[in-house]
Scaffold this active site. Structure first.
Site, short mmCIF file in Angstrom:
data_model
loop_
_atom_site.label_atom_id
_atom_site.label_comp_id
_atom_site.label_asym_id
_atom_site.label_seq_id
_atom_site.Cartn_x
_atom_site.Cartn_y
_atom_site.Cartn_z
N GLU A 194 1.49 -9.09 9.54
CA GLU A 194 2.67 -9.90 9.18
C GLU A 194 3.17 -10.76 10.33
O GLU A 194 3.74 -11.83 10.11
CB GLU A 194 3.81 -9.03 8.61
CG GLU A 194 3.54 -8.50 7.21
CD GLU A 194 3.41 -9.59 6.14
OE1 GLU A 194 3.59 -10.78 6.43
OE2 GLU A 194 3.08 -9.22 5.00
N ASP A 215 -1.85 -6.37 3.87
CA ASP A 215 -0.92 -6.69 4.97
C ASP A 215 -0.02 -5.50 5.29
O ASP A 215 0.68 -4.99 4.44
CB ASP A 215 -0.07 -7.90 4.58
CG ASP A 215 -0.91 -9.17 4.52
OD1 ASP A 215 -0.82 -9.89 3.52
OD2 ASP A 215 -1.69 -9.41 5.45
N LYS A 266 -0.11 -23.31 5.34
CA LYS A 266 0.19 -22.04 6.03
C LYS A 266 -1.03 -21.12 6.04
O LYS A 266 -1.37 -20.52 7.04
CB LYS A 266 1.39 -21.36 5.36
CG LYS A 266 1.73 -19.99 5.89
CD LYS A 266 1.08 -18.90 5.04
CE LYS A 266 1.22 -17.53 5.68
NZ LYS A 266 0.56 -16.47 4.87
N ASP A 307 2.05 0.09 2.66
CA ASP A 307 3.00 0.14 3.80
C ASP A 307 4.41 -0.18 3.39
O ASP A 307 5.34 -0.05 4.21
CB ASP A 307 2.56 -0.87 4.88
CG ASP A 307 2.81 -2.31 4.42
OD1 ASP A 307 3.51 -3.04 5.15
OD2 ASP A 307 2.34 -2.68 3.33
N ASP A 316 -3.88 -1.56 -0.01
CA ASP A 316 -3.06 -2.75 0.24
C ASP A 316 -3.66 -3.40 1.49
O ASP A 316 -4.44 -2.78 2.22
CB ASP A 316 -1.62 -2.29 0.47
CG ASP A 316 -0.75 -3.37 1.10
OD1 ASP A 316 -0.68 -4.48 0.53
OD2 ASP A 316 -0.18 -3.12 2.17
N THR A 366 -3.75 -6.55 -3.30
CA THR A 366 -2.87 -7.21 -2.34
C THR A 366 -2.13 -8.39 -2.96
O THR A 366 -2.60 -8.98 -3.93
CB THR A 366 -3.65 -7.72 -1.13
OG1 THR A 366 -2.78 -8.40 -0.24
CG2 THR A 366 -4.77 -8.67 -1.54
N THR A 367 -1.00 -8.73 -2.36
CA THR A 367 -0.26 -9.92 -2.75
C THR A 367 -0.77 -11.14 -2.00
O THR A 367 -0.56 -12.27 -2.42
CB THR A 367 1.23 -9.71 -2.40
OG1 THR A 367 1.68 -8.52 -3.05
CG2 THR A 367 2.09 -10.87 -2.84
N THR A 368 -1.44 -10.90 -0.88
CA THR A 368 -1.83 -12.05 -0.06
C THR A 368 -2.97 -12.82 -0.71
O THR A 368 -3.57 -12.39 -1.70
CB THR A 368 -2.21 -11.60 1.37
OG1 THR A 368 -2.15 -12.71 2.24
CG2 THR A 368 -3.60 -10.99 1.43
N SER A 369 -3.25 -13.98 -0.14
CA SER A 369 -4.27 -14.90 -0.67
C SER A 369 -5.67 -14.40 -0.31
O SER A 369 -5.88 -13.80 0.74
CB SER A 369 -4.04 -16.29 -0.08
OG SER A 369 -2.68 -16.66 -0.25
N GLY A 417 4.66 -12.54 -1.64
CA GLY A 417 4.03 -13.83 -1.91
C GLY A 417 4.61 -14.88 -0.98
O GLY A 417 5.83 -15.13 -1.02
C1 XBP Z 1 2.07 -8.94 1.75
C2 XBP Z 1 2.68 -10.15 1.17
C3 XBP Z 1 2.00 -11.47 1.39
C4 XBP Z 1 1.99 -11.82 2.88
C5 XBP Z 1 1.77 -13.31 3.10
O1 XBP Z 1 0.92 -8.69 0.99
O2 XBP Z 1 3.69 -10.04 0.51
O3 XBP Z 1 2.75 -12.42 0.69
O4 XBP Z 1 3.28 -11.52 3.45
O5 XBP Z 1 0.56 -13.70 2.48
P1 XBP Z 1 0.37 -7.15 0.78
P2 XBP Z 1 0.56 -14.99 1.52
O6 XBP Z 1 0.50 -6.88 -0.70
O7 XBP Z 1 -1.06 -7.18 1.26
O8 XBP Z 1 1.23 -6.21 1.63
O9 XBP Z 1 1.29 -16.09 2.25
O10 XBP Z 1 -0.91 -15.30 1.29
O11 XBP Z 1 1.26 -14.55 0.27
MG MG Z 2 1.57 -4.48 2.55
#
Ligand code: XBP
Ligand code: MG
Length: 226
Positions: free
Chosen positions: A19, A12, A78, A176, A10, A115-118, A52
């Protein structure tokens, strides 16, 4: 545990405590847009239940009973704030992350990201820490844009398994959050939890193992997952 052949990270909260940088990027974006939103830490902790960033803003708008005309554009702004902040270089990988990645690679394990992030956020984090070349160490880098359904849906982990060409039981997810744990479990992947500042109260029932951080390296991981 079956023979460990791959680690799926993962991003973030797991690779780095990002975060807070996301939260500040959201708030800068709201200010630029003339919105009266300001997400403090407690509000953000609650909103992180929605994975997301775009989905998180849409969720908040619904609870506030307002409409965001172009949430995709707001999320793009953002992401630009986030990438600029990460590029300033004041973010570090969490304890043991670099050591684990290097030791796993040296031991012949495959690596992936789920990951969910961009994607731009992943690339900026690598650029600011291990260097962009380190992205080539990963057999699969699966991001928010690559899936229709975000964590806790298992789609991103199924994509990572496909990119690795490995069976779930021969992989280990490193996460996490409860959303991440549920996504990995739903994909049949054992999951090692290392809680972050925003997820230390999450319910981690079902985790294969639980560590404060990854400073034990690959032997530390093998030791806790068996
Ligand atoms: C955590 C998330 C993401 C981030 C923000 O991703 O849920 O949405 O909080 O990033 P991870 P975006 O799976 O890595 O823990 O604004 O790009 O979504
Ligand atoms: Mg995470």
């Amino acid at each position: 545990m079956s023979q460990l052949r791959a680690l799926i990270f993962d991003v973030d909260g797991t690779l780095a405590e990002t975060e807070e940088t996301h939260r500040l990027a959201f708030n800068r974006t709201f200010a630029d847009a003339g919105m009266d939103w300001h997400w403090d830490r407690e509000t953000y902790r609650r909103l992180l239940k929605v994975t997301g960033g775009k989905e998180r803003m849409e969720h908040h708008a619904r609870t506030e009973g307002i409409d965001i005309p172009d949430c995709a554009a707001l999320h793009k702004a953002k992401t630009a704030h986030y990438v600029r902040a990460i590029a300033q270089g004041d973010i570090a990988l969490r304890p043991g992350v670099e050591r684990l990645i290097r030791e796993a690679r040296a031991a012949g394990l495959k690596l992936a990201i789920a990951t969910t992030t961009s994607r731009a956020n992943v690339e900026s984090l690598f650029e600011a820490t291990l260097g962009r070349e380190a992205l080539t160490w990963f057999s699969a880098i699966c991001c928010g844009e690559d899936v229709a359904r975000k964590k806790p849906d298992p789609e991103v982990y199924a994509l990572a398994l496909s990119g690795l060409g490995e069976l779930p039981q021969n992989c280990l997810a490193l996460e996490d959050s409860a959303n991440g744990l549920r996504a990995a479990m739903a994909a049949g992947i054992p999951c090692l939890i290392t809680p972050s500042i925003y997820t230390d109260h999450d319910d981690f029932t079902g985790a294969t193992a639980f560590v404060k951080d990854l400073s034990g390296g690959i032997e530390g991981v093998r030791g806790v997952v068996g």
